[in-house]
Design a protein around this motif. Structure first.
Motif, mmCIF file in Angstrom:
data_model
loop_
_atom_site.group_PDB
_atom_site.id
_atom_site.type_symbol
_atom_site.label_atom_id
_atom_site.label_comp_id
_atom_site.label_asym_id
_atom_site.label_seq_id
_atom_site.Cartn_x
_atom_site.Cartn_y
_atom_site.Cartn_z
ATOM 1 N N SER A 383 0.840 -1.197 0.000
ATOM 2 C CA SER A 383 0.000 0.000 0.000
ATOM 3 C C SER A 383 0.877 1.250 0.000
ATOM 4 O O SER A 383 0.574 2.230 -0.669
ATOM 5 N N THR A 384 1.984 1.205 0.737
ATOM 6 C CA THR A 384 2.889 2.351 0.793
ATOM 7 C C THR A 384 4.357 1.953 0.702
ATOM 8 O O THR A 384 5.206 2.799 0.428
ATOM 9 N N ASP A 385 4.658 0.677 0.931
ATOM 10 C CA ASP A 385 6.057 0.257 1.040
ATOM 11 C C ASP A 385 6.520 -0.427 -0.249
ATOM 12 O O ASP A 385 6.243 -1.600 -0.491
ATOM 13 N N GLN A 386 7.267 0.313 -1.055
ATOM 14 C CA GLN A 386 7.734 -0.212 -2.340
ATOM 15 C C GLN A 386 8.899 -1.179 -2.187
ATOM 16 O O GLN A 386 9.339 -1.786 -3.147
ATOM 17 N N TRP A 387 9.379 -1.355 -0.968
ATOM 18 C CA TRP A 387 10.439 -2.330 -0.730
ATOM 19 C C TRP A 387 9.890 -3.754 -0.587
ATOM 20 O O TRP A 387 10.672 -4.704 -0.540
ATOM 21 N N PHE A 388 8.610 -3.925 -0.492
ATOM 22 C CA PHE A 388 8.006 -5.258 -0.375
ATOM 23 C C PHE A 388 8.273 -6.033 -1.656
ATOM 24 O O PHE A 388 7.795 -5.683 -2.724
ATOM 25 N N ARG A 389 9.072 -7.099 -1.554
ATOM 26 C CA ARG A 389 9.488 -7.877 -2.722
ATOM 27 C C ARG A 389 9.244 -9.365 -2.459
ATOM 28 O O ARG A 389 10.146 -10.096 -2.044
ATOM 29 N N PRO A 390 8.025 -9.840 -2.677
ATOM 30 C CA PRO A 390 7.728 -11.252 -2.380
ATOM 31 C C PRO A 390 8.506 -12.198 -3.277
ATOM 32 O O PRO A 390 8.245 -12.298 -4.476
#
Length: 1008
Positions: A383-390
């Motif tokens: 939603s806000t965190d572009q570092w989330f890299r599944p």
């Protein structure tokens, strides 16, 4: 993970402890988070959006783990992780893990609160170097770590590896993301896995080359296999089979209860062609040309209009269609969710990590003919965190979904930015407790219960127990087979098929009312060698008939051609899955199959179906029929290029007589037919007669002002078309064919014509011609530019333009510097030449030029990235900056040149800081497939660019500016990797600080 431009972000080093700190998943901060707060584990969930009806909790995080690349979950509910602290470890000198190697971790929740309490190191050694796959099977753990696959065994149950063995070796290079990926346990008791297009080959544990059951080399050699592949083998690695091939970077294969295989495949960066595949066994998935191995960007007959579809050769006969194309992205791990804890929309569907879009999503499928259609349903997204890299997803024994988060500003590639962070999330209905009891396997009934579990490790133990029990488990398996759940029934059938009386169960299942059970039975029969004659040729399900066709692959049954023909007669002319299954089934037996089919009555209900089968065929008997289709008066040749493309899949000795025959036709648009036939013919096969020359001249008019016109002129070495070539250049000044036309014009003796126009009064025409020479960049054009620069008869603006265009390629920079060094450069061009050479992307020339022109100037220093981030940028001006500095090599929307990775959605993939670092330090992370190579040719010339594709005869090299050149391998003296990025290192300092800020602001706005 996908290769894109990366960057270096220096952060404190935190070493994960063996005893985990229980993660805090609830933020205590009110209001918007600062950048630093957003990175904290306690705020991890706050930056995510979860599907309604589900809840995401943080299971584990740093410092217990870091950089998780792949994940599996065992029967106890413990999460196993491969870490990659040492990913591109040459960038991290001095860190203790560089010597110790990467870790395989076990995370366990001891009190059932959904949060890890312990983090154990199962194994750590330098042989584990950024592993990309883990598969837990009882006390054995399969770890995929290019170039090797290891099996670790815990012999005493202390959660430490006691034995390490090789399963396979020789798969790509060390740490290559496009090589070996994770293994999974299939419902048939076999291992399934894949490697990407850098896997290249596979050796057994002893280093021996592996061949398939027919003695064919399993390697990317085109005999017949190409590029990325999917494999199946026994648990000990024996009987290795190639299940499908010709992928780019197929990351992880998922297998459902029926034996269906699903996976994602990554495109060449920036081409918005990421795809989801349903796998037809033995299928070709079209990343490169089936026959020549040429890349998708190499021009061919009947090319697709859109790059995302062109990328996979989807117009070619013999290429399996894509289930779904998802645009840009960086696809990673996948599972098939066969549990019932998640909402119905996700049950029995693929669930997939897509770090490029910061999302975990499902692709619910619907049956359609012999294949499927699919949609997209998000489960968990940023939603806000572009570092989330599944980086991976897994299913726990309770049916909850676990997500491994690489957590980084970028998406894998040649470099890692954040070394210290990593998260594991659990997704389940709100309030769902994480309680897992290990399976009880004392009896067959116990094992059957465990076989129903959604967790693969649990099913492996159950399958192994039941298989070892043999006939004593038969009663319980029969009971399971008669359940109401088709997937339970399929799991039972696989085991029943392996009993001594397994053929009886298979033959019964072939008549089952459920088409998925019939499909499973076909697969089980194929593995068991059970024959069933023609009992399925009239099956009402096209999917069942499709599977029957796939089972015919390289069959030696006497009735196979007749059965194939009956199945072909039921093709409806619309179902590409079915058509490709026909092609796969007839492979190696086309002559007999085609002959049997032609003896049947024509398909009057679907006449177009017969045309498709002729197009898809691979037998000389089909060639006259292809010609007849082309020559039908009602057919527009330009709308039927696919029939001409089909000739490429035959040896020249078979296709040439038929193509020559086409030249003698009487179609209303015969010139069009001739033009296309001349394109497909080998130039050496054309009779040198006046009649042929006239036909060729007439055919040229069909392609006037088009690339095909130039192709024909060059192919047949026509020297009477120079005036037309010249007009093509002048009429297409901004067109990509301009340089190609100029190159061809000079090859055909057109230099006097060019010089005459340069000396004429038409200044605009002269400027266009100089631009064309710069795009061509071959020796004749560079020599002409050099002569123009030195001859003061020409006006200064034209000579300045010549200097700029000479300085566009590897040899051009050297030629321009040579004029300076040898004092041959006219003084009035000193200023423009200085500007060109001091900003050259050729590093050695740039260094010499800077030392010569600016010996006392210190390189302009940029402020730290964090300070640049604080400066407000202007998007409209950034777009102008892009046009000035970047569009000569990159596409953004419809603006620019398709040379480097396209940037049309770069803002969806990279944070602003990542974009800054990619511009400032281009050498730090080079996209896979865009690595530069330096070619020294036997004539003394040099070429620098990246390899777009290569065949046995030639290499297609793309040079800066987008111009391509095909180098005959026989003309290459040497080839070596270029140590720098093809992107200039001085780009950030060539522009003003505000221009750089505006450029990044614009690029960050380019999102899906």
């Amino acid at each position: 993970m996908k290769h894109i431009y990366w960057f270096i972000l220096l952060l404190p080093v935190v070493i994960g402890a063996c005893q985990a700190n229980k993660p805090t998943s609830t933020s205590t901060v009110e209001g918007p988070l600062t950048e630093a707060q957003q990175r904290l584990p306690e705020n991890a969930v706050r930056g995510l959006k979860t599907r309604e009806g589900l809840e995401t909790t943080l299971f584990a995080s740093e410092p217990a783990i870091m950089n998780p690349t792949n994940m599996d979950i065992d029967e106890k509910g413990r999460v196993w992780i491969t870490e990659a602290y040492n990913y591109r470890n040459e960038l991290n000198p001095g860190h203790p893990y560089k010597q110790a190697g990467d870790r395989i971790m076990i995370l366990e929740d001891l009190d059932g609160d959904g949060k890890s309490d312990t983090a154990k190191v199962f194994y750590q050694d330098t042989c584990i170097n950024a592993a990309l796959g883990i598969c837990v099977l009882g006390n054995k753990v399969i770890v995929s770590c290019s170039p090797n696959v290891f099996i670790f065994t815990d012999t005493d149950g202390d959660d430490k590896a006691d034995k390490k063995e090789l399963l396979f070796r020789g798969i790509g290079g060390i740490q290559h993301d496009h090589a070996i990926h994770a293994f999974t346990f299939g419902p048939d008791g076999k291992l399934y896995f894949n490697f990407g297009n850098a896997g290249d080959s596979i050796l057994d544990r002893n280093g021996n080359v592996i061949k398939d059951a027919e003695g064919r080399l399993i390697a990317n050699k085109g005999m017949p296999y190409r590029q990325g592949m999917i494999f199946r083998c026994n648990l000990d690695g024996s009987d290795l089979e190639v299940m499908a091939h010709n992928f780019r970077n197929n990351y992880e294969v998922a297998v459902d209860a029926f034996g269906n295989m699903w996976q994602s495949d990554n495109d060449d960066d920036g081409n918005r062609a990421v795809r989801i595949n349903y796998i037809l066994e033995h299928g070709n998935y079209g990343y490169t040309d089936e026959v020549t191995g040429a890349g998708w960007s190499s021009r061919r007959m009947n090319m697709e209009d859109s790059i995302p579809y062109r990328h996979w050769h989807l117009n070619d006969p013999g290429v399996v269609p894509n289930l779904l194309q998802t645009g840009a992205g960086s696809p990673t791990g996948m599972v098939v969710y066969e549990g019932d804890l998640l909402p119905p929309v996700f049950r029995n569907q693929m669930i997939h990590g897509e770090p490029g879009h910061n999302v975990v999503r499902a692709y619910p499928v619907k049956k359609q003919g012999g294949g499927y259609t699919a949609a997209i349903e998000n489960i968990l997204e940023s939603s806000t965190d572009q570092w989330f890299r599944p980086s991976d997803v897994g299913v726990a024994p309770d049916g909850s979904l676990f997500v491994a988060d690489w957590y980084d500003p970028g998406v894998g590639g040649h470099q890692v930015a954040d070394l210290d962070r990593g998260r594991i999330f659990r997704v389940a209905p709100a309030g769902s407790k994480y309680k897992v009891s290990p399976p009880v396997l004392n009896t067959a009934a116990d094992a059957v219960t465990a076989l129903k579990n959604p967790n693969l490790s649990t099913r492996y133990l159950a399958w192994t127990k039941l298989h070892n029990m043999g006939a004593s488990a038969e009663k319980e398996l029969v009971n399971l087979y008669h359940s109401n759940n088709p997937r339970y029934r399929a799991r039972a059938l696989w085991l029943l098929s392996k009993l001594p009386n397994g053929a009886d169960y298979i033959k019964t299942a072939l008549r089952d009312k459920d088409e998925d059970i019939r499909i499973t039975a076909i697969r089980a029969a194929t593995e068991a060698g059970v024959t069933y004659g023609n009992m399925l040729v009239t099956d009402p399900s096209p999917a069942v008939r499709r599977q029957a066709l796939l089972a015919m692959y390289h069959s030696h049954e006497a009735d196979m051609p007749a059965n194939w023909a009956l199945l072909a007669a039921q093709y409806d002319g619309k179902d590409r899955w079915y058509l490709e299954a026909l092609g796969i089934g007839a492979d190696s037996n086309w002559a007999a199959c085609f002959d049997a089919w032609r003896k049947l009555p024509p398909n009057k209900q679907h006449p177009e179906a017969d045309n498709d089968i002729i197009w898809r065929a691979r037998t000389p008997a089909a060639l006259p029929l292809l010609a007849a289709l082309i020559q039908r008066e009602e057919n527009d040749p330009m709308q039927n290029k696919r029939y001409f493309r089909a000739f490429d899949f035959y040896p020249a000795k078979e296709s040439t007589p038929v193509l020559l025959g086409l030249l003698k036709g009487h179609h209303p648009k015969q010139d069009y037919i001739n033009a296309l036939a001349f394109m497909q013919l080998d130039a050496g096969a054309l009779p040198r007669t006046g009649e042929m020359a006239k036909l060729l001249h007439n055919a040229l008019q069909v392609f006037k002002d088009r690339t095909e016109f130039i192709d024909l002129v060059r192919k047949y070495k026509l020297r009477d078309q120079n005036e037309t070539l010249l007009q093509t250049i002048l009429n297409k000044p901004a067109n990509e064919i301009q340089g190609y036309a100029m190159k061809t014009l000079l090859e055909c003796g057109g230099q006097p014509l060019v010089v005459k126009r340069l000396q004429g009064k038409d200044t605009a025409a002269a400027f266009i011609l100089v631009e064309a020479m710069g795009k061509a960049q071959d020796r004749p054009n560079r020599e002409l530019l050099t002569a123009l620069i030195r001859n003061k008869v020409y006006p200064a603006p034209l000579r300045e333009l010549a200097a700029r265009n000479l300085g566009r390629g590897w040899d051009g920079y050297a030629d321009l510097w040579s004029l300076v060094e040898r004092k041959l450069l006219p003084a009035d061009l000193d200023t423009v030449t200085k500007d060109v050479l001091t900003h050259a992307w050729r590093q050695d020339v740039k260094a010499k030029a800077v030392a010569y022109y600016e010996p006392a100037v210190v390189n302009k220093a940029l402020p730290p990235v964090e300070k640049l981030l604080a400066i407000k940028g202007d998007i409209p001006n950034g777009k102008k900056v892009f046009a000035s500095y970047c569009s000569s090599c990159h596409l953004a929307g419809n603006t620019g040149v398709n040379f480097g990775p396209a940037l049309s959605e770069i803002g969806s993939k990279l944070t602003k800081s990542a974009i800054y670092e990619a511009i400032i330090h281009p050498d730090a992370g080079i996209s896979f497939g865009f690595e530069g190579y330096f070619f020294q040719l036997k004539d003394g010339s040099q070429v620098l660019g990246y390899i777009a594709s290569q065949t046995d005869e030639e290499i297609d090299v793309r040079m800066a500016g987008g111009q391509g050149v095909k180098l005959r391998k026989t003309n290459i003296a040497s080839r070596k990797a270029y140590e720098h990025s093809l992107m200039p290192t001085g780009l950030a300092t060539a522009m003003s600080q505000q221009e750089l800020v505006d450029l990044v602001e614009y690029l960050a706005s380019l999102k899906k």
